[in-house]
Design an enzyme around this catalytic site. Structure first.
Site, PDB file in Angstrom:
ATOM      1  N   GLU A 232       9.309   1.736  11.067  1.00  0.00           N
ATOM      2  CA  GLU A 232      10.351   2.726  10.754  1.00  0.00           C
ATOM      3  C   GLU A 232       9.674   4.090  10.799  1.00  0.00           C
ATOM      4  O   GLU A 232       8.949   4.456   9.872  1.00  0.00           O
ATOM      5  CB  GLU A 232      10.926   2.471   9.348  1.00  0.00           C
ATOM      6  CG  GLU A 232      11.530   1.106   9.145  1.00  0.00           C
ATOM      7  CD  GLU A 232      12.802   0.901   9.939  1.00  0.00           C
ATOM      8  OE1 GLU A 232      13.343   1.872  10.483  1.00  0.00           O
ATOM      9  OE2 GLU A 232      13.242  -0.250  10.027  1.00  0.00           O
TER      10      GLU A 232
ATOM     11  N   LYS B 158       0.879  -1.187   0.000  1.00  0.00           N
ATOM     12  CA  LYS B 158       0.000   0.000   0.000  1.00  0.00           C
ATOM     13  C   LYS B 158       0.912   1.231   0.000  1.00  0.00           C
ATOM     14  O   LYS B 158       1.457   1.613   1.032  1.00  0.00           O
ATOM     15  CB  LYS B 158      -0.876  -0.027   1.260  1.00  0.00           C
ATOM     16  CG  LYS B 158      -2.236   0.616   1.127  1.00  0.00           C
ATOM     17  CD  LYS B 158      -2.243   2.078   0.789  1.00  0.00           C
ATOM     18  CE  LYS B 158      -1.994   2.968   1.984  1.00  0.00           C
ATOM     19  NZ  LYS B 158      -1.817   4.401   1.580  1.00  0.00           N
TER      20      LYS B 158
ATOM     21  N   CYS C 292      13.583  11.118   6.689  1.00  0.00           N
ATOM     22  CA  CYS C 292      13.396  10.741   8.096  1.00  0.00           C
ATOM     23  C   CYS C 292      14.643  11.029   8.919  1.00  0.00           C
ATOM     24  O   CYS C 292      14.550  11.405  10.081  1.00  0.00           O
ATOM     25  CB  CYS C 292      13.005   9.281   8.195  1.00  0.00           C
ATOM     26  SG  CYS C 292      14.177   8.188   7.377  1.00  0.00           S
TER      27      CYS C 292
ATOM     28  N   GLY D 158       6.659   5.333   8.139  1.00  0.00           N
ATOM     29  CA  GLY D 158       5.791   6.509   8.151  1.00  0.00           C
ATOM     30  C   GLY D 158       5.944   7.240   9.468  1.00  0.00           C
ATOM     31  O   GLY D 158       6.947   7.084  10.172  1.00  0.00           O
ATOM     32  N   SER D 159       4.927   8.012   9.812  1.00  0.00           N
ATOM     33  CA  SER D 159       5.038   8.858  11.001  1.00  0.00           C
ATOM     34  C   SER D 159       4.837   8.043  12.286  1.00  0.00           C
ATOM     35  O   SER D 159       4.208   6.978  12.271  1.00  0.00           O
ATOM     36  CB  SER D 159       3.994   9.974  10.931  1.00  0.00           C
ATOM     37  OG  SER D 159       2.714   9.403  10.939  1.00  0.00           O
ATOM     38  N   THR D 160       5.315   8.587  13.375  1.00  0.00           N
ATOM     39  CA  THR D 160       5.160   7.923  14.676  1.00  0.00           C
ATOM     40  C   THR D 160       3.677   7.837  15.044  1.00  0.00           C
ATOM     41  O   THR D 160       3.222   6.826  15.585  1.00  0.00           O
ATOM     42  CB  THR D 160       5.982   8.678  15.735  1.00  0.00           C
ATOM     43  OG1 THR D 160       7.367   8.571  15.357  1.00  0.00           O
ATOM     44  CG2 THR D 160       5.800   8.109  17.123  1.00  0.00           C
TER      45      THR D 160
ATOM     46  N   GLY E 294       2.284   5.034  13.209  1.00  0.00           N
ATOM     47  CA  GLY E 294       2.875   3.810  13.753  1.00  0.00           C
ATOM     48  C   GLY E 294       2.094   3.288  14.951  1.00  0.00           C
ATOM     49  O   GLY E 294       1.882   2.078  15.097  1.00  0.00           O
TER      50      GLY E 294
ATOM     51  N   GLU F   2       8.835  16.643  14.699  1.00  0.00           N
ATOM     52  CA  GLU F   2       9.384  16.449  13.357  1.00  0.00           C
ATOM     53  C   GLU F   2       8.697  17.417  12.400  1.00  0.00           C
ATOM     54  O   GLU F   2       7.501  17.310  12.148  1.00  0.00           O
ATOM     55  CB  GLU F   2       9.133  15.001  12.918  1.00  0.00           C
ATOM     56  CG  GLU F   2       9.806  14.675  11.605  1.00  0.00           C
ATOM     57  CD  GLU F   2       9.518  13.251  11.147  1.00  0.00           C
ATOM     58  OE1 GLU F   2       8.368  12.807  11.274  1.00  0.00           O
ATOM     59  OE2 GLU F   2      10.454  12.606  10.649  1.00  0.00           O
TER      60      GLU F   2
HETATM   61  P1  NAD Z   1       2.107   8.753   7.372  1.00  0.00           P
HETATM   62  O1  NAD Z   1       2.306   8.027   8.640  1.00  0.00           O
HETATM   63  O2  NAD Z   1       1.089   9.811   7.301  1.00  0.00           O
HETATM   64  O3  NAD Z   1       1.741   7.731   6.196  1.00  0.00           O
HETATM   65  C1  NAD Z   1       2.566   6.640   5.876  1.00  0.00           C
HETATM   66  C2  NAD Z   1       1.729   5.571   5.199  1.00  0.00           C
HETATM   67  O4  NAD Z   1       0.765   5.101   6.143  1.00  0.00           O
HETATM   68  C3  NAD Z   1       0.939   6.049   3.983  1.00  0.00           C
HETATM   69  O5  NAD Z   1       0.913   5.038   3.003  1.00  0.00           O
HETATM   70  C4  NAD Z   1      -0.454   6.261   4.557  1.00  0.00           C
HETATM   71  O6  NAD Z   1      -1.484   6.137   3.592  1.00  0.00           O
HETATM   72  C5  NAD Z   1      -0.529   5.138   5.568  1.00  0.00           C
HETATM   73  N1  NAD Z   1      -1.494   5.339   6.645  1.00  0.00           N
HETATM   74  C6  NAD Z   1      -1.965   6.506   7.155  1.00  0.00           C
HETATM   75  N2  NAD Z   1      -2.866   6.262   8.143  1.00  0.00           N
HETATM   76  C7  NAD Z   1      -2.942   4.927   8.262  1.00  0.00           C
HETATM   77  C8  NAD Z   1      -3.680   4.056   9.117  1.00  0.00           C
HETATM   78  N3  NAD Z   1      -4.529   4.521  10.035  1.00  0.00           N
HETATM   79  N4  NAD Z   1      -3.502   2.738   8.997  1.00  0.00           N
HETATM   80  C9  NAD Z   1      -2.635   2.234   8.079  1.00  0.00           C
HETATM   81  N5  NAD Z   1      -1.930   3.002   7.225  1.00  0.00           N
HETATM   82  C10 NAD Z   1      -2.074   4.334   7.331  1.00  0.00           C
HETATM   83  O7  NAD Z   1       3.553   9.278   6.965  1.00  0.00           O
HETATM   84  P2  NAD Z   1       3.919  10.221   5.743  1.00  0.00           P
HETATM   85  O8  NAD Z   1       3.495  11.611   6.093  1.00  0.00           O
HETATM   86  O9  NAD Z   1       3.448   9.590   4.495  1.00  0.00           O
HETATM   87  O10 NAD Z   1       5.521  10.110   5.744  1.00  0.00           O
HETATM   88  C11 NAD Z   1       6.360  10.908   6.489  1.00  0.00           C
HETATM   89  C12 NAD Z   1       6.776  10.189   7.757  1.00  0.00           C
HETATM   90  O11 NAD Z   1       7.498   8.997   7.417  1.00  0.00           O
HETATM   91  C13 NAD Z   1       7.749  11.011   8.587  1.00  0.00           C
HETATM   92  O12 NAD Z   1       7.386  10.904   9.934  1.00  0.00           O
HETATM   93  C14 NAD Z   1       9.090  10.332   8.338  1.00  0.00           C
HETATM   94  O13 NAD Z   1      10.039  10.518   9.348  1.00  0.00           O
HETATM   95  C15 NAD Z   1       8.673   8.907   8.222  1.00  0.00           C
HETATM   96  N6  NAD Z   1       9.728   8.136   7.551  1.00  0.00           N
HETATM   97  C16 NAD Z   1      10.479   7.258   8.311  1.00  0.00           C
HETATM   98  C17 NAD Z   1      11.531   6.554   7.722  1.00  0.00           C
HETATM   99  C18 NAD Z   1      12.395   5.599   8.528  1.00  0.00           C
HETATM  100  O14 NAD Z   1      13.114   4.793   7.939  1.00  0.00           O
HETATM  101  N7  NAD Z   1      12.341   5.636   9.846  1.00  0.00           N
HETATM  102  C19 NAD Z   1      11.801   6.722   6.367  1.00  0.00           C
HETATM  103  C20 NAD Z   1      11.027   7.632   5.641  1.00  0.00           C
HETATM  104  C21 NAD Z   1       9.979   8.323   6.247  1.00  0.00           C
END
Ligand code: NAD
Length: 504
Positions: free
Chosen positions: A277, A202, A311, A255-257, A260, A408
């Site tokens: 992550e 996804k 990130c 994705g975001s904390t 997560g 962040e």
């Molecule tokens: P996000 O958490 O908003 O979304 C990430 C993914 O999760 C997307 O595909 C989104 O559609 C999905 N998502 C959103 N809500 C969901 C839910 N309730 N259930 C399941 N999936 C859901 O993050 P973003 O804004 O797309 O990305 C930026 C974030 O990613 C930043 O916090 C960044 O630090 C982090 N990031 C971390 C790493 C790492 O390796 N630690 C690498 C790159 C980005």
């Protein structure tokens, strides 16, 4: 307001052909399909706000079909019968075919995400290809062990023979964000394929194009039907359904904390294995003996690369007081010299952020810090026709507990703080809920090693920042998540361990 040319440069014929489809489908069981709801949404070029395609709005019904397909591919058909060597060869062919289409992949990534073309063409897409090459080598090296036991109650004349086997963990749900879509996707798919798993992917609703193109290329490389299924759509619909699905064995999330935490909650039903992550707020430390000619551009690049949407971006810079004035002048000069423009313009060094909405959020962090007493040395405003750019920003005098220091921002915003001694900078660097990465600039080996040992970060770079390789584990401590992508350890995310104990 700063003048920014937002006109896209030309794309090659291959990207043009892909974009001409206008409406892009999802891949389930080897077939390109529309979503169950038949609804689509627009994906935008963030520099112009122009729609560049329509994406299927997948939902729980599509996730259910995709999981069924993955389960089928895992249990029967060509995939479980393929030898490790055949899986290895498939991964290598995927890398070859990506390499042959690298310009197209880089152009699509820039159009969809906004990033300057060189970021994709020379860093991220080669990084994605290397993931497939690295894990191609791992597919043939998945080994268990024989275990000498001390069991002494076996029947007279018999022996105990015990061993372990590593087996695919099962159906993997992979959810990825928008900042570096293709390479982050490759970090999940390559080890999962090497391990023999089947996958439901996804991508982010903001950046689905390269995932769709990658799956087309993988089919050309000979990926059996159902081994990877692609469901596009929103996080709260398709993402949430994947995280909660009772027949998904493993979730790997970047994705975001905040998301997560939701993923962890949703995974409870069938106790999925989870790798997270998450976000970061990484410190960069410039010691008094640092080579400033390297450290200043290095610290600037640590935050401004990809518009700070990284990130591991070095968003908190701590400079020893003896070099603080030089450092702040240097990073501010670097910031104001960055050429902003459409990512497809070859002269562009920094593109827009992923959306005008995200740019507004980033600018609000800077405006709020000013209200809290911080000094804005440069930047801080949005720019461009669509207000999707944020001028590279340097902030000083921010309070340690303020939101710009603790949260962040995920944009081109650097906060610079002076320090006087070693223990003080260790405390400051660790004063964060995150623990993803850190950078240290010093010519002194002892300082470098002692700092690297005391800073709570999954990855620490010394006299560099963001040096990536498929062989180097990456992931977080504290609220930056748990588990690691890349490196040999990442393979274990996709394997389960069986112990077999026999009387022979
Ligand atoms: P996000 O958490 O908003 O979304 C990430 C993914 O999760 C997307 O595909 C989104 O559609 C999905 N998502 C959103 N809500 C969901 C839910 N309730 N259930 C399941 N999936 C859901 O993050 P973003 O804004 O797309 O990305 C930026 C974030 O990613 C930043 O916090 C960044 O630090 C982090 N990031 C971390 C790493 C790492 O390796 N630690 C690498 C790159 C980005």
């Amino acid at each position: 307001m700063t003048d920014i040319i937002c006109k896209p440069g030309p794309v090659g014929k291959a990207a043009e052909a892909f974009l001409s489809a206008k409406t892009h489908k999802m891949l389930i069981d080897g077939q390109w399909v529309t979503s169950a709801s038949e609804e689509t949404f627009e994906t935008l070029d963030p520099a112009t706000g122009r729609a560049i395609g329509h994406i299927q709005r997948g939902n729980a019904a599509d996730i259910a079909e995709a999981v069924k397909s993955a389960r089928g591919a895992l249990d029967s058909g060509p995939w479980p019968a393929m030898t490790p060597l055949e899986r290895s060869q498939l991964l290598w062919r995927i890398a070859d075919i990506m390499e042959a289409n690298i310009d197209e992949l880089a152009e699509l990534e820039t159009l969809d995400q906004g990033k300057a073309l060189y970021v994709g063409r020379w860093a991220e897409i080669p990084g994605a290809i290397n993931q497939f090459r690295y894990f191609s080598g791992m597919a043939t090296k998945i080994e268990g062990s024989t275990i000498p036991t001390s069991i002494n109650y076996q029947p007279e004349g018999k022996e105990v023979f015990a061993y372990t086997q590593k087996v695919p963990v099962g159906v993997v749900g992979a959810i990825v964000p928008w900042n570096s879509p293709l390479v982050l996707t490759a970090m999940k798919l390559a080890p999962a394929l090497a391990a023999g798993c089947a996958i439901v992917l996804k991508p982010s609703e903001d950046t689905s194009l390269t995932a769709i193109r990658l799956l087309q290329l993988m089919q050309d490389a000979g990926l059996p039907d159902g081994v990877i299924n692609l469901v596009t759509g929103y996080g709260h619909e398709a993402g949430a359904a994947l995280a909660a699905h009772m027949d998904v064995d493993k979730l790997t999330f970047t994705g975001s904390t905040a998301t997560g935490r939701k993923i962890l909650d949703a995974s409870k039903g069938n106790l999925k294995r989870v790798t997270l992550e998450l976000g970061g707020k990484s410190p960069v430390i410039i010691m008094p003996d640092a080579d400033l000619d390297a450290a200043i551009p290095g610290a600037a690049n640590a935050i401004f690369f990809n518009g700070g949407q990284v990130c591991i971006a070095g968003s908190r810079l701590y400079a020893h007081r003896s070099v603080y004035d030089n450092v702040i002048d240097g990073v501010a000069q670097a910031a104001t010299q960055i050429k902003l423009g459409h990512g497809l313009d070859e002269a562009t060094q920094m593109g827009p952020l992923v959306s005008a909405k995200h740019a507004a959020k980033v600018a609000t962090y800077v405006a709020d810090s000013k209200k809290d007493g911080a000094s804005i040395i440069c930047g801080g405003e949005t720019a461009g026709d669509n207000h999707s750019f944020v001028l590279p920003t340097v902030v000083a005098d921010a309070e340690a507990g303020s939101s710009i220091m603790q949260e962040e921002v995920f944009g081109p915003v650097l906060v610079v703080t002076p320090f006087d001694d070693f223990d003080e900078v260790v405390r400051a660097a660790n004063d964060s809920p995150y623990g993803l990465a850190a950078g240290i600039w010093t010519e002194g080996l002892s300082n470098a090693m002692r700092l690297a040992g005391r800073i709570k970060a999954g990855t620490t770079w010394i006299n560099s920042h963001a040096m990536y390789d498929a062989s180097l584990p990456i992931g977080g401590m504290k609220q930056s998540g748990f588990g690691r992508d890349s490196g040999q350890v990442a393979l274990d995310n996709y394997l389960d361990l069986k112990t077999v104990c026999a009387i022979i």
